[in-house]
Design an enzyme around this catalytic site. Structure first.
Site, PDB file in Angstrom:
ATOM      1  N   SER A  10       0.805  -1.207   0.000  1.00  0.00           N
ATOM      2  CA  SER A  10       0.000   0.000   0.000  1.00  0.00           C
ATOM      3  C   SER A  10       0.841   1.261   0.000  1.00  0.00           C
ATOM      4  O   SER A  10       0.441   2.275  -0.549  1.00  0.00           O
ATOM      5  CB  SER A  10      -0.935   0.003   1.217  1.00  0.00           C
ATOM      6  OG  SER A  10      -0.188   0.067   2.416  1.00  0.00           O
ATOM      7  N   CYS A  11       2.017   1.225   0.637  1.00  0.00           N
ATOM      8  CA  CYS A  11       2.774   2.472   0.750  1.00  0.00           C
ATOM      9  C   CYS A  11       4.271   2.247   0.636  1.00  0.00           C
ATOM     10  O   CYS A  11       5.051   3.075   1.070  1.00  0.00           O
ATOM     11  CB  CYS A  11       2.455   3.156   2.081  1.00  0.00           C
ATOM     12  SG  CYS A  11       2.857   2.150   3.524  1.00  0.00           S
ATOM     13  N   GLY A  12       4.691   1.129   0.150  1.00  0.00           N
ATOM     14  CA  GLY A  12       6.120   0.854   0.097  1.00  0.00           C
ATOM     15  C   GLY A  12       6.596   0.383   1.454  1.00  0.00           C
ATOM     16  O   GLY A  12       5.827   0.124   2.367  1.00  0.00           O
ATOM     17  N   CYS A  41       7.465   1.173   4.711  1.00  0.00           N
ATOM     18  CA  CYS A  41       7.353   2.346   5.572  1.00  0.00           C
ATOM     19  C   CYS A  41       7.220   1.901   7.016  1.00  0.00           C
ATOM     20  O   CYS A  41       6.474   0.998   7.334  1.00  0.00           O
ATOM     21  CB  CYS A  41       6.158   3.203   5.163  1.00  0.00           C
ATOM     22  SG  CYS A  41       4.609   2.292   5.117  1.00  0.00           S
TER      23      CYS A  41
END
Length: 257
Positions: free
Chosen positions: A108-110, A112
């Site tokens: 979803s966001c790399g 992180c």
């Protein structure tokens, strides 16, 4: 499905002359992996030796510790690609669910947050085995690798991963358009056949990235040799785990790390 397919291609000479020919082209297609009923990953791979790929993949992902924990692999062809349904022992379901949760967060966001970074570079076990292979054996294996790559000879587009004996003779090879997939296929084939490294080594036709180092360590490989160079993280991860590296193999030189 075979590893190659025929396509009509224009062959253009420096002079500008064009010849239309039927050529063997390596197949690259989506392979979706479902583990214990949960969607896990989609790989772009050569759809051959898929049972080997499944075994090697779940071992590399640390979803299982032993091949015996793989209960079944079922392959289903679709118009979009291939679905591999892998069934693991019931006691491994919590491990699968936990990894799926992390993978959803990553997608979803790399990468992180501390939790995901720790997942990306999880500690590796120490390599207990040692290879008895000499430098001459590594050069011998590298020189003969092409003879064991029928798909690469036909298409010029695939990587190879080889199990090599201590004298440099090649015992087993798997090929794929992706270097990671090729190594997973080799490790999976070894696990299914009950083969060990027996003091030998792995030889890959690619560069040496940290993912390949981690696959080698988790498979108990004592020495990893690659035709191309290593990255900094590959060298560091190999050193931490005690994995011997031999990279950038040329006719009469190589790098040792």
């Amino acid at each position: 499905m075979n590893g190659s397919a025929t396509r009509r291609i224009d062959r253009v000479a420096l002079s500008g002359d064009t010849e239309r020919r039927d050529l063997a082209i390596a197949v690259e297609a989506p392979v979706a992996i479902e583990v214990n009923g949960l969607g896990y990953a989609v790989l772009m791979a050569t759809p051959a030796d898929l049972d080997d790929l499944a075994y090697g993949f779940v071992l590399a992902e640390r979803l299982v510790d032993r091949a015996e924990e793989v209960i079944d692999v079922a392959s289903h062809g679709t118009d979009a690609g291939t679905l591999l349904r892998v069934t693991l022992a019931p006691e491994r379901h919590d491990r699968v669910a936990d990894r799926v949760r992390h993978r959803i967060s990553e997608s979803s966001c790399g990468l992180c947050g501390i939790e995901n970074l720790e997942q990306a570079l999880r500690p590796l076990p120490a390599v207990a085995a040692q290879s008895a292979a000499t430098t001459a054996a590594i050069f011998a294996a590298a020189a003969s690798l092409r003879d064991h790559q029928p798909l690469a000879r036909a298409t010029g587009a695939t990587h190879a991963a080889a199990l090599c004996a201590t004298d440099g003779s090649i015992r087993l090879v798997r090929e794929d358009v992706g270097r990671h997939n090729g190594f997973d296929k080799l490790i999976g084939a070894m696990a299914r056949a009950g083969l060990d490294w027996d003091g030998g080594f792995a030889l890959l036709s690619s560069r040496c990235s940290f993912e390949l180092v981690e696959k080698a360590v988790l498979a108990g490989c004592p020495l990893l040799a690659t035709l191309s160079a290593a990255t900094t993280l590959a060298i560091d991860r190999a050193a931490a785990a005690g994995l011997a590296l031999r990279t950038s193999i040329r006719r009469d030189t190589l790098h040792a790390a």
